[in-house]
Design a protein around this motif. Structure first.
Motif, PDB file in Angstrom:
ATOM      1  N   ASP A 188      -3.021  34.464  37.371  1.00  0.00           N
ATOM      2  CA  ASP A 188      -4.370  34.250  36.835  1.00  0.00           C
ATOM      3  C   ASP A 188      -5.437  34.614  37.855  1.00  0.00           C
ATOM      4  OD1 ASP A 188      -6.220  33.030  34.768  1.00  0.00           O
ATOM      5  OD2 ASP A 188      -6.663  31.734  36.485  1.00  0.00           O
ATOM      6  N   ARG A 189      -5.220  34.219  39.108  1.00  0.00           N
ATOM      7  CA  ARG A 189      -6.206  34.539  40.146  1.00  0.00           C
ATOM      8  C   ARG A 189      -6.270  36.049  40.381  1.00  0.00           C
ATOM      9  NH1 ARG A 189      -7.283  29.932  43.266  1.00  0.00           N
ATOM     10  NH2 ARG A 189      -9.121  31.060  43.993  1.00  0.00           N
ATOM     11  N   LEU A 190      -5.121  36.708  40.336  1.00  0.00           N
ATOM     12  CA  LEU A 190      -5.101  38.159  40.526  1.00  0.00           C
ATOM     13  C   LEU A 190      -5.861  38.883  39.416  1.00  0.00           C
ATOM     14  CD1 LEU A 190      -1.445  38.826  41.729  1.00  0.00           C
ATOM     15  CD2 LEU A 190      -3.531  39.390  42.988  1.00  0.00           C
ATOM     16  N   SER A 191      -5.733  38.375  38.201  1.00  0.00           N
ATOM     17  CA  SER A 191      -6.379  39.049  37.073  1.00  0.00           C
ATOM     18  C   SER A 191      -7.853  38.699  36.932  1.00  0.00           C
ATOM     19  CB  SER A 191      -5.650  38.702  35.769  1.00  0.00           C
ATOM     20  OG  SER A 191      -5.734  37.319  35.497  1.00  0.00           O
ATOM     21  N   SER A 192      -8.258  37.534  37.448  1.00  0.00           N
ATOM     22  CA  SER A 192      -9.638  37.092  37.254  1.00  0.00           C
ATOM     23  C   SER A 192     -10.552  37.361  38.440  1.00  0.00           C
ATOM     24  CB  SER A 192      -9.660  35.589  36.938  1.00  0.00           C
ATOM     25  OG  SER A 192      -9.151  34.827  38.026  1.00  0.00           O
ATOM     26  N   LEU A 193      -9.992  37.624  39.616  1.00  0.00           N
ATOM     27  CA  LEU A 193     -10.792  37.850  40.818  1.00  0.00           C
ATOM     28  C   LEU A 193     -10.736  39.310  41.237  1.00  0.00           C
ATOM     29  CD1 LEU A 193      -9.713  34.770  43.010  1.00  0.00           C
ATOM     30  CD2 LEU A 193     -11.846  35.022  41.731  1.00  0.00           C
ATOM     31  N   THR A 194     -11.808  39.786  41.818  1.00  0.00           N
ATOM     32  CA  THR A 194     -11.759  41.109  42.447  1.00  0.00           C
ATOM     33  C   THR A 194     -10.896  41.011  43.698  1.00  0.00           C
ATOM     34  OG1 THR A 194     -13.653  40.707  43.884  1.00  0.00           O
ATOM     35  CG2 THR A 194     -14.105  41.571  41.664  1.00  0.00           C
TER      36      THR A 194
END
Length: 383
Positions: free
Chosen positions: A345-351
């Motif tokens: 989730d963090r990989l997909s939501s953060l630059t």
């Protein structure tokens, strides 16, 4: 002599508990796992099987077990009259252990020798963290008189304890190598008698040598092995590409340890090679899935990858292998580990830039930032 040990799991029984037993302590295991505590309370002994070049079997007896979740008063009473308190619960759980220790110090007879408190966790200066949590629960904080009733000492622990066979019961299988280093300064002239522990004047080099060699190397095997589809760590290390990556990572951390702590290069190289043998121990059927769990924690700022990589970058030294290990960690997606879903989730939501700062703790002005951002960007999520 009596020791209260928080954490009756495999490390508690197969490492800390065994060493304290061999040192002559009666052990009181404290844990919130009711099934485990009930099994220990109903037993008279368990065995520790050390496997490797020097295999052996030891029997541990003379212990008791208490549920620290439902029988807190009994645990407090035991600590109030104990000689030693140790933990093997994980750094994030220390805040739940602290109130029990704080209450016990309040009940402790001031005439007794100070209670020795040592957190045996895979974290730098975990006992300092535990002490801070205890102080926060004492009226008067650092000036609380109860603090004079305890001595807090940091430790560095090192023993590989893999997944256990389903029918192992209370018995534990561990590797035959172990090391327990304890800072001697807090004790003055009253160093505890624990023959299998190693008391040292400066613990920091030992903590970082262990963290940046054993923990970094172990996790590197796991993440690269996961990407290659290996079923065990020994199988992973038998893959030439994985072995080369692990060796390259350990050469980078070796360079840091030599320049930072002035370790003899030949001595550190021997320690590095010893750990490559340990990771390949065929008797330890550990898996990339278990060793790789909690990837977000393991790629955080002061952990086993970003910690040494940041210090190497600050010194202008290579970090390529460590960053390749981070890239493999970012591809870890074991269904059994809830943190992998959070990682995705963090990989997909953060630059990539935000991920480097928010997850890995590396700010844009840091010399590692650009290379780390490139590593994050290279993961499939960003293609």
């Amino acid at each position: 002599m009596k020791a209260v040990h928080f954490g009756a799991g495999n490390i508690g029984r197969g490492f800390v508990g065994l060493i304290l037993h061999d040192a002559g302590y009666e052990i009181v295991f404290a844990d919130v796992n009711a099934e485990l505590i009930d099994a220990l309370a109903a037993s008279e002994s368990y065995r520790v099987h050390a496997v490797g070049e020097n295999s052996s079997t030891r029997t541990v007896t003379g212990y008791r077990a208490l549920n620290s979740g439902t029988d807190t008063d009994a645990v407090v009473a035991e600590i109030a009259t104990a000689d030693v308190v140790t933990t093997a619960v994980g750094p994030t759980i220390l805040k739940f252990v602290a109130p029990v220790i704080a209450e016990a110090l309040g009940r402790r007879d001031p005439e007794l020798p100070p209670l020795t408190v040592m957190a045996c966790e895979n974290a730098i200066n975990a006992t300092d963290l535990l002490r801070a949590e205890v102080v926060g629960r004492l009226d008067g904080g650092e000036d609380a008189p109860e603090l004079t009733r305890a001595v807090f000492a940091n430790t560095a622990v090192d023993r590989i304890v893999p997944n256990q066979a389903p029918d192992a019961g209370l018995d534990v299988t561990v590797e035959d190598f172990f090391e327990w280093a304890i800072e001697e300064g807090p004790f003055g002239d009253a160093v505890p008698d624990i023959p299998d522990a190693h008391f040292v004047p400066d613990l920091a080099p030992y903590i970082e040598r262990k963290l940046f060699t054993v923990n970094t190397g172990h996790a590197t095997v796991a993440y690269h092995g996961w990407v290659e589809g290996a079923s065990t760590l020994a199988d992973a290390l038998s893959i030439p590409e994985v072995f080369a990556e692990v060796k390259a990572v350990l050469e980078e951390t070796k360079a840091l340890l030599v320049v930072k702590h002035e370790f003899d290069p030949a001595t550190q190289e021997a320690y590095l090679e010893k750990n490559l043998v340990r990771f390949a121990n065929p008797y330890l059927t550990d898996t990339p899935e278990r060793v790789g769990r909690q990837p977000l924690r393991k790629i955080s700022r002061h952990e086993r990858f970003i910690g040494p990589a940041a210090e190497l970058a600050e010194r202008g030294l290579p970090t390529d292998a460590l960053l390749r290990a981070v890239r493999s960690a970012l591809r870890f997606d074991a269904p059994s580990d809830p943190q992998t879903a959070e990682l995705a989730d963090r990989l997909s939501s953060l630059t990539p830039e935000a991920f480097a700062t928010e997850v890995c703790g590396i700010e844009p002005e840091h010399p590692l930032f650009a290379a780390l951002v490139g590593t994050i960007r290279s993961v499939d999520s960003y293609r």
